[in-house]
Write an enzyme that holds these catalytic residues in place. Structure first.
Site, PDB file in Angstrom:
ATOM      1  N   PHE A 192       0.760  -1.054  -0.085  1.00 40.74           N
ATOM      2  CA  PHE A 192      -0.051   0.113  -0.091  1.00 40.74           C
ATOM      3  C   PHE A 192       0.775   1.245   0.246  1.00 40.74           C
ATOM      4  O   PHE A 192       0.593   2.197  -0.668  1.00 40.74           O
ATOM      5  CB  PHE A 192      -1.034  -0.215   1.115  1.00 40.74           C
ATOM      6  N   VAL A 227      15.394  -7.710  -2.685  1.00 44.67           N
ATOM      7  CA  VAL A 227      16.482  -6.909  -2.205  1.00 44.67           C
ATOM      8  C   VAL A 227      17.126  -7.415  -0.911  1.00 44.67           C
ATOM      9  O   VAL A 227      16.596  -8.102  -0.045  1.00 44.67           O
ATOM     10  CB  VAL A 227      16.001  -5.484  -1.559  1.00 44.67           C
ATOM     11  N   GLU A 279     -11.817 -11.849  11.810  1.00 44.92           N
ATOM     12  CA  GLU A 279     -12.535 -11.955  10.747  1.00 44.92           C
ATOM     13  C   GLU A 279     -12.248 -13.408  10.184  1.00 44.92           C
ATOM     14  O   GLU A 279     -13.397 -14.196   9.602  1.00 44.92           O
ATOM     15  CB  GLU A 279     -12.013 -11.055   9.357  1.00 44.92           C
ATOM     16  N   ASP A 281       4.368  -0.442   7.659  1.00 47.65           N
ATOM     17  CA  ASP A 281       4.818  -1.409   8.708  1.00 47.65           C
ATOM     18  C   ASP A 281       6.029  -1.656   8.994  1.00 47.65           C
ATOM     19  O   ASP A 281       6.620  -2.076   9.971  1.00 47.65           O
ATOM     20  CB  ASP A 281       4.179  -2.720   8.097  1.00 47.65           C
ATOM     21  N   ALA A 291      -2.958  -0.285   6.514  1.00 54.86           N
ATOM     22  CA  ALA A 291      -3.210   0.155   5.234  1.00 54.86           C
ATOM     23  C   ALA A 291      -3.069   1.776   5.245  1.00 54.86           C
ATOM     24  O   ALA A 291      -2.451   2.467   4.467  1.00 54.86           O
ATOM     25  CB  ALA A 291      -4.078  -0.698   4.612  1.00 54.86           C
TER      26      ALA A 291
END
Lengths: 432, 432
Positions: free
Chosen positions: A18, A83, A174, A303, A318
């Site tokens: 995001f 990376v 959820e 994050d 997000a």
């Protein structure tokens, strides 16, 4: 790779989540060259990952090819590469094959799930951060029912049909709701030798309440909704151990072959790359303008960053990452074009949402707080709006409508690596 | 597993492909108990598998949970298990865990791709029979372009961008068309260091013409359509070798990292289980009523069977399997209810269809033969009608419409096994 002849400042963005994607898009018209590096070829809409894990959606429905997202930005290139480090002195990002020099660096590599130093638990439980996580969980969930159909021993069957979710945050809540509906509604009638409604779904939370980020009364409503769906919610139950037999929590052992870990995350290794000061979760401590101390051209967002606001670190959600991505893009554009500094980053919290099952949600919009169908509807609208790509929106909406009307699940698919030979014959752990 | 107390004859069906599923459904109301055994939990609509391999559709779009398909048949149970043999004397099917006794047995285990005794070629090419095959091919196709973006050496890049399809049957033809469109249309504009339109797509056929099952003039039209899409069609080019560098065919070497094998299939090991007489492709030779000689209660159908009609073996296509499935269900129902034998199986060929790219198809309906958009439209209608489940039909139709209108692909998703670390860093062969 033919090195570009760059006259313009080069912005390297590591990570197309995001935060990184918002930054890349915001720089599309800026007088810079942008390179987006990601280990995957797709952006993942993580908030709906649990619906892949519970067979509602397909992985592609919540993914968008990074190249397609930035195709029309002629100043932007995408590199699919891993990376491995950053050379701050030479201003180079290090991948397995090459070094990529930067004038500005944006680190947005996200977080992985963490077992708080108990990595051995990972052998007997699964986190939910990647598509592979989600399809593994989907496979284990569906295989548990298949194995139960073949299991004569009632005790073993009970363990197969016991699903434990560790962590009472939005993801755990959820997931619990979605698994309860899968077991009690979707699969009811599909088996001949047991009733899927025997399944137990437990949600374990170490704190005295679930959804600590939400107001008490909303969390309470969510807990009632979970209970109504047949989820056993156990608060103040810190997990002491996870092994091949199940979970030990709150003193007691819960035999289970299906333990899903949503309790903790730790930031990506970016902290080590930058040799920077990190917080307990491994997040890089950044300044008010989201730069690394002493490196005003290196930004850390999402994050991966520990950014303070009013002395408190911002949550790893997000909206924070997206606002930070747009902010650092603005800072860079202003510096390059010689405009004045926009001032420190401020997160505008538009509110939080969580959903329980197919028609209940809670919404905390600050002054406005509500729970129920209206909360679920708002959750649905917001997620559809933020889902990238018209095509994905239509597909997801249709599949939600279908699941809502029929109690069917569209993606009840057990797939195996080419190596795996036979389904139920191998221990479910191996299928992780 | 609690053994059912059976008063009624027990029909065991091994394999839930087109043949097995048709048989199971046709027995839904018969006075028998039915057990469907499959290693997977889903029925796979194989004719569209190439669209998963080319990122048009998601695996779940062309799959249906077997349990959901037969849920309403109370006389039918589904076992997800790997069959390892058959005990003809005891009338038992052998799986890893148990033996399942039968009164009637229907073997419908299909076929796998075959390298005609060159199994070593499998290390450097992929067949297209399973969902894992399809997602592996999808991964390799998409990774080839990602690797090309990072490849400075023009020769190596050329090998990465050379896609070789071995076998000029419908699958090879449809794959070639889909890959050509992916490279020349979908991905054009997505890369900065090379032009995907440089890609070469070759279709190799050992015989003097492609689509041997179709009339010459239709095959000719299909070949023109392929050429128009930028596919190099090479007939009379038998493959001599496939290795890490590519393909040797028609004397010359074709450097390629992407070789897809659609040239040959061999039947499932059912022939060994039954210790039966098989043809060159390993298909079990059956009598006119599709039973195994000397075993009137054992039926073999679909790609696993070599059934003769007018002295010629029937082709291994879905319509044959489906008609055979319904036929054997009818034979069993008549025997159980004491009605007279329906007479030998007769395949009614309703015609053949093949499609090239997004708007061209050929149709051979016997007297009626045509090619072009009309052929494509008929192909589309027929496949949508036979696709199981309203939900899948809508999803597939929408995604086809979307791909048709926008030249986008919805499932451009590269996923890795949890073991795989980094994408482009590992040799593409390993990702098979």
């Amino acid at each position: 790779m033919k090195a570009l002849q760059r006259k313009r400042p080069h912005v390297v963005i590591v990570g197309a989540g995001f935060g990184g994607l918002q930054a890349a898009r915001a720089l599309g018209k800026a007088p810079v060259d942008v390179t987006v590096i990601d280990r995957n070829n797709h952006h993942l809409f993580q908030p709906l990952l649990y619906q892949v894990a519970t067979a509602v959606l397909s992985p592609a429905d919540i993914s968008a090819p990074i190249r397609a997202v930035v195709r029309r930005q002629r100043n932007t290139e995408v590199l699919m590469a891993e990376v491995t480090g950053v050379d701050l002195e030479r201003q180079e990002v290090i991948t397995h094959e090459r070094r990529i020099s930067y004038d500005y660096l944006i680190i947005a590599t996200g977080a992985a799930h963490s077992y708080f130093g108990h990595d051995e638990w990972g052998a007997y439980s699964s986190g939910l951060k990647t598509i592979v996580n989600a399809t593994s969980i989907r496979r284990r969930l569906l295989l548990a029912f298949e194995a139960a159909e073949l299991e004569p021993d009632p005790e073993k069957r009970r363990a197969l049909l016991t699903f434990v979710l560790v962590g009472g945050g939005p993801t755990g809540v959820e997931m619990a709701g979605a698994i309860a509906e899968l077991a009690h509604k979707v699969l009811a009638g599909d088996f001949r030798h047991f009733d899927p409604r025997e399944s137990r779904i437990l949600l374990l939370e170490a704190l005295p309440r679930i959804l600590p980020a939400f107001p008490e009364h909303l969390a309470q409503r969510a807990q009632e909704a979970l209970t109504h769906l047949g989820v056993e919610v156990r608060t103040s139950s810190p997990v002491e151990k996870i092994d091949e037999e199940g979970v030990i929590a709150g003193g007691g052992r819960i035999p289970s072959h299906n333990v899903i870990w949503t309790a903790g995350v730790s930031a990506s290794p970016a902290g080590k790359w930058l040799n920077a000061e990190v917080d307990r979760a491994g997040r890089v401590k950044v300044l008010a303008n989201l730069t690394l101390p002493d490196y005003p051209n290196v930004f850390v967002i999402g994050d991966t960053a520990c950014a303070l606001q009013k002395g408190k670190p911002l949550p790893g959600v997000a909206p924070v990452a997206m606002q930070q991505g747009r902010y650092v893009a603005d800072v860079i554009r202003r510096r390059v074009t010689g405009q004045r500094f926009p001032g420190p980053f401020r997160y505008r919290n538009k509110g939080s949402l969580a959903t329980v099952g197919r028609s209940f949600g809670i919404a905390d919009l600050g002054k406005l707080q509500f729970a129920g169908f209206s909360g679920w509807l708002l959750w649905l609208i917001v997620h559809i709006i933020y889902l990238i790509g018209f095509r994905n929106r239509v597909l997801v909406l249709f599949q939600w409508a279908w699941a809502f009307l029929t109690f069917e699940r569209g993606a009840r698919l057990i797939t195996f690596e080419s190596t795996a030979k036979s389904p139920v014959d191998e221990p479910i752990e191996e299928l992780l």
